[in-house]
Design a protein around this motif. Structure first.
Motif, PDB file in Angstrom:
ATOM      1  N   PRO A   1       0.677  -1.230  -0.001  1.00 22.02           N
ATOM      2  CA  PRO A   1      -0.012  -0.056  -0.053  1.00 22.02           C
ATOM      3  C   PRO A   1       0.743   1.266   0.069  1.00 22.02           C
ATOM      4  CG  PRO A   1      -0.828  -1.428   1.452  1.00 22.02           C
ATOM      5  CD  PRO A   1       0.521  -1.921   1.003  1.00 22.02           C
ATOM      6  N   VAL A   2       0.457   2.305  -0.912  1.00 22.09           N
ATOM      7  CA  VAL A   2       1.349   3.325  -1.105  1.00 22.09           C
ATOM      8  C   VAL A   2       1.472   4.203   0.175  1.00 22.09           C
ATOM      9  CG1 VAL A   2       1.190   3.400  -3.479  1.00 22.09           C
ATOM     10  CG2 VAL A   2      -0.542   4.706  -1.975  1.00 22.09           C
ATOM     11  N   HIS A   3       0.595   4.086   1.006  1.00 18.75           N
ATOM     12  CA  HIS A   3       0.677   5.241   2.250  1.00 18.75           C
ATOM     13  C   HIS A   3       1.710   4.495   3.282  1.00 18.75           C
ATOM     14  CE1 HIS A   3      -1.978   1.730   3.948  1.00 18.75           C
ATOM     15  NE2 HIS A   3      -1.558   2.130   5.084  1.00 18.75           N
ATOM     16  N   GLN A   4       2.317   3.348   3.042  1.00 18.33           N
ATOM     17  CA  GLN A   4       3.164   2.741   4.000  1.00 18.33           C
ATOM     18  C   GLN A   4       4.491   3.143   3.614  1.00 18.33           C
ATOM     19  OE1 GLN A   4       3.033  -1.714   4.140  1.00 18.33           O
ATOM     20  NE2 GLN A   4       0.884  -1.531   4.794  1.00 18.33           N
ATOM     21  N   LEU A   5       4.708   3.789   2.493  1.00 19.35           N
ATOM     22  CA  LEU A   5       6.089   4.425   1.909  1.00 19.35           C
ATOM     23  C   LEU A   5       6.094   5.862   2.317  1.00 19.35           C
ATOM     24  CD1 LEU A   5       6.178   2.423  -1.592  1.00 19.35           C
ATOM     25  CD2 LEU A   5       7.331   1.529   0.458  1.00 19.35           C
ATOM     26  N   ASP A   6       6.324   5.874   3.506  1.00 19.14           N
ATOM     27  CA  ASP A   6       6.388   7.307   3.910  1.00 19.14           C
ATOM     28  C   ASP A   6       7.879   7.710   4.583  1.00 19.14           C
ATOM     29  OD1 ASP A   6       6.622   5.899   6.324  1.00 19.14           O
ATOM     30  OD2 ASP A   6       4.978   6.700   7.292  1.00 19.14           O
ATOM     31  N   ARG A   7       8.786   6.970   4.370  1.00 22.49           N
ATOM     32  CA  ARG A   7      10.314   7.492   4.648  1.00 22.49           C
ATOM     33  C   ARG A   7      10.964   5.973   4.092  1.00 22.49           C
ATOM     34  NH1 ARG A   7       7.887   3.916   8.088  1.00 22.49           N
ATOM     35  NH2 ARG A   7       9.106   2.406   9.409  1.00 22.49           N
ATOM     36  N   THR A   8      12.256   6.476   3.912  1.00 24.57           N
ATOM     37  CA  THR A   8      13.045   5.543   3.149  1.00 24.57           C
ATOM     38  C   THR A   8      13.337   4.125   3.564  1.00 24.57           C
ATOM     39  OG1 THR A   8      14.436   7.389   2.501  1.00 24.57           O
ATOM     40  CG2 THR A   8      15.457   5.360   2.005  1.00 24.57           C
ATOM     41  N   ALA A   9      13.599   4.053   4.771  1.00 26.51           N
ATOM     42  CA  ALA A   9      13.548   2.519   5.297  1.00 26.51           C
ATOM     43  C   ALA A   9      12.393   1.866   5.117  1.00 26.51           C
ATOM     44  CB  ALA A   9      13.766   2.859   6.798  1.00 26.51           C
ATOM     45  N   ALA A  10      11.094   2.423   4.925  1.00 28.71           N
ATOM     46  CA  ALA A  10      10.111   1.579   4.505  1.00 28.71           C
ATOM     47  C   ALA A  10      10.024   0.990   3.231  1.00 28.71           C
ATOM     48  CB  ALA A  10       8.811   2.766   4.782  1.00 28.71           C
ATOM     49  N   TYR A  11      11.117   1.417   2.315  1.00 27.26           N
ATOM     50  CA  TYR A  11      11.071   0.764   1.266  1.00 27.26           C
ATOM     51  C   TYR A  11      11.790  -0.757   1.107  1.00 27.26           C
ATOM     52  CZ  TYR A  11       9.843   5.087  -1.317  1.00 27.26           C
ATOM     53  OH  TYR A  11       9.197   6.150  -2.048  1.00 27.26           O
ATOM     54  N   LEU A  12      12.384  -0.858   2.259  1.00 30.04           N
ATOM     55  CA  LEU A  12      13.207  -1.950   2.572  1.00 30.04           C
ATOM     56  C   LEU A  12      12.528  -3.472   2.039  1.00 30.04           C
ATOM     57  CD1 LEU A  12      15.587  -1.517   5.287  1.00 30.04           C
ATOM     58  CD2 LEU A  12      16.237  -2.200   3.478  1.00 30.04           C
ATOM     59  N   PRO A  13      11.220  -3.490   2.442  1.00 29.79           N
ATOM     60  CA  PRO A  13      10.554  -4.952   2.055  1.00 29.79           C
ATOM     61  C   PRO A  13      10.406  -4.987   0.433  1.00 29.79           C
ATOM     62  CG  PRO A  13       9.324  -3.869   3.980  1.00 29.79           C
ATOM     63  CD  PRO A  13      10.470  -2.757   3.315  1.00 29.79           C
ATOM     64  N   ILE A  14      10.117  -3.821  -0.195  1.00 23.20           N
ATOM     65  CA  ILE A  14       9.825  -3.923  -1.526  1.00 23.20           C
ATOM     66  C   ILE A  14      11.350  -4.037  -2.489  1.00 23.20           C
ATOM     67  CG2 ILE A  14       7.553  -2.800  -1.601  1.00 23.20           C
ATOM     68  CD1 ILE A  14       8.786  -0.435  -2.750  1.00 23.20           C
ATOM     69  N   LEU A  15      12.307  -3.637  -1.786  1.00 26.57           N
ATOM     70  CA  LEU A  15      13.812  -3.789  -2.456  1.00 26.57           C
ATOM     71  C   LEU A  15      14.210  -5.264  -2.151  1.00 26.57           C
ATOM     72  CD1 LEU A  15      15.351  -0.511  -1.191  1.00 26.57           C
ATOM     73  CD2 LEU A  15      14.602  -1.034  -3.284  1.00 26.57           C
ATOM     74  N   ALA A  16      13.925  -5.966  -1.093  1.00 27.75           N
ATOM     75  CA  ALA A  16      14.369  -7.248  -0.936  1.00 27.75           C
ATOM     76  C   ALA A  16      13.698  -8.333  -1.690  1.00 27.75           C
ATOM     77  CB  ALA A  16      14.118  -7.689   0.313  1.00 27.75           C
ATOM     78  N   GLY A  17      14.575  -9.506  -1.855  1.00 20.48           N
ATOM     79  CA  GLY A  17      13.730 -10.675  -2.718  1.00 20.48           C
ATOM     80  C   GLY A  17      14.064 -10.395  -4.034  1.00 20.48           C
ATOM     81  N   ARG A  18      14.747  -9.561  -4.774  1.00 21.55           N
ATOM     82  CA  ARG A  18      14.738  -9.390  -6.212  1.00 21.55           C
ATOM     83  C   ARG A  18      16.225  -9.723  -6.782  1.00 21.55           C
ATOM     84  NH1 ARG A  18       9.959  -6.723  -7.299  1.00 21.55           N
ATOM     85  NH2 ARG A  18       8.894  -5.557  -5.520  1.00 21.55           N
ATOM     86  N   PRO A  19      15.977 -10.677  -7.226  1.00 17.90           N
ATOM     87  CA  PRO A  19      17.470 -11.471  -7.879  1.00 17.90           C
ATOM     88  C   PRO A  19      18.154 -10.414  -8.766  1.00 17.90           C
ATOM     89  CG  PRO A  19      15.549 -12.492  -8.743  1.00 17.90           C
ATOM     90  CD  PRO A  19      14.951 -11.634  -7.810  1.00 17.90           C
ATOM     91  N   ALA A  20      19.321 -10.257  -9.065  1.00 23.39           N
ATOM     92  CA  ALA A  20      20.170  -9.686  -9.803  1.00 23.39           C
ATOM     93  C   ALA A  20      19.722 -10.034 -11.391  1.00 23.39           C
ATOM     94  CB  ALA A  20      21.635  -9.861  -9.617  1.00 23.39           C
TER      95      ALA A  20
END
Length: 337
Positions: free
Chosen positions: A127-146
């Motif tokens: 949900p976009v409202h959860q992305l309210d600071r940079t650290a909140a992006y960690l879950p959507i950055l993780a788990g993405r292979p190179a």
């Protein structure tokens, strides 16, 4: 200049452009003009001082924050991301360094792969409202292979610039938004530039619309509620021209660092551009530019040192390209007098 103004005004009206244009040419008074509506529901017109989101245009500001930390010795271009992240984001290769991230040559997986999505789709995994600071992006950055090995080739990567924002926060102990304000906006005199909440915009800010028609659908559910290193800051055309002036006069980072950032690292023939560190470069010649495209946002600002600069910002998806393309043709390619 009169012929350029006449052509741009005619084109803006004919194409239904909604936004603001500013043109600076060496030795001449700047020209600015506003078109269309900042708020369709309340019939509020755009003004030359309207605040607009610039999407990926913020990547140049992110790069300047990182380079300022390099100048201080807190980082280097060769610093591995792993040295900062420890056990976080384990799928980022140990070989990925700051320079790879700045140059879009890291190969890391992208949470917002622009080659695979339409910008008007709902593309975020949380949900976009959860992305309210940079650290909140960690879950959507993780788990993405190179996608490929670090340094192998160019591939535009939004995740890379959020990673840079996280690195800047961790080595400085400050929020990314405060770093941008302190290290870029304040020294440049960009007092109208800030990360605003998309669900609480001030009166001067333009609402982002998904299409050029009179429809009322906005981008509020499409984008993070507060932007980070890859996009989301709001600014004015005047502040963008203060930005270029500050770069050329060494008020953000020193001129040697600016020259380093503007050295080509990659040819990007499908865009008709080259890329440095945080900045697009003209295919040939000295032109440097920032560009952003998102749901309800389109932006291009270009500087040719000692000659001209222009900015086109629209609050409509893809709304800036017709006018910006013509301006680049007139002022850079064709060099109209």
């Amino acid at each position: 200049m009169a012929d350029v103004v006449s052509r741009l005004t005619e084109l803006a009206v004919a194409s239904g452009f909604s936004g603001v244009i500013r043109v600076d040419r060496s030795g001449r008074e700047p020209w600015s003009a506003a078109f269309g509506l900042a708020d369709r529901r309340h019939k509020i017109a755009n003004d030359i001082d309207t605040l607009f989101a610039i999407a990926s245009g913020v990547k140049g500001l992110t790069a300047l924050v990182v380079v300022s930390l390099i100048e201080e010795g807190a980082l280097s271009l060769r610093t591995p991301a792993r040295d900062v992240f420890g056990d976080d984001l384990p799928l980022i290769s140990d070989q990925v360094c700051i320079e790879h991230l700045l140059a879009h040559r890291s190969g890391i997986g992208d949470y917002l792969d622009e080659e695979a999505v339409d910008i008007t789709d709902y593309v975020l995994d949380v949900p976009v409202h959860q992305l309210d600071r940079t650290a909140a992006y960690l879950p959507i950055l993780a788990g993405r292979p190179a996608k490929f090995a670090a340094g192998e080739r160019f591939s535009y990567c939004n995740s890379g610039y959020v990673v840079l924002a996280l690195i800047a926060e961790r080595v400085s102990g400050q929020s990314f938004q405060s770093l941008v304000e302190e290290r870029v906006c304040t020294p440049a005199g960009m007092h109208d530039t800030a990360f605003l909440r998309s669900d609480a915009l001030p009166a001067r800010a333009a609402v982002g619309y998904l299409d050029a028609s009179s429809g009322s659908r906005t981008n509020v559910f499409h984008l993070p509620v507060v932007g980070s290193g890859d996009g989301g800051i709001y600014t004015t055309v005047s502040d963008m021209h203060r930005f270029w002036d500050a770069l050329l006069t060494g008020r953000t980072v020193n001129p040697r660092s600016v020259q380093m950032m503007w050295e080509p690292r990659s040819d990007v023939p499908n865009e008709g551009r080259r890329y440095g560190l945080g900045f697009w470069l003209a295919e040939t010649g000295p032109g440097v530019l920032l560009e952003g495209s998102d749901a309800g946002v389109s932006f291009r600002s270009m500087c040719v040192p000692d000659r001209c600069a222009f900015t086109v910002i629209s609050n409509v998806s893809n709304g800036a390209w017709t006018v910006a393309g013509e301006l680049e043709h007139l002022l850079v390619t064709n060099r109209s007098r």
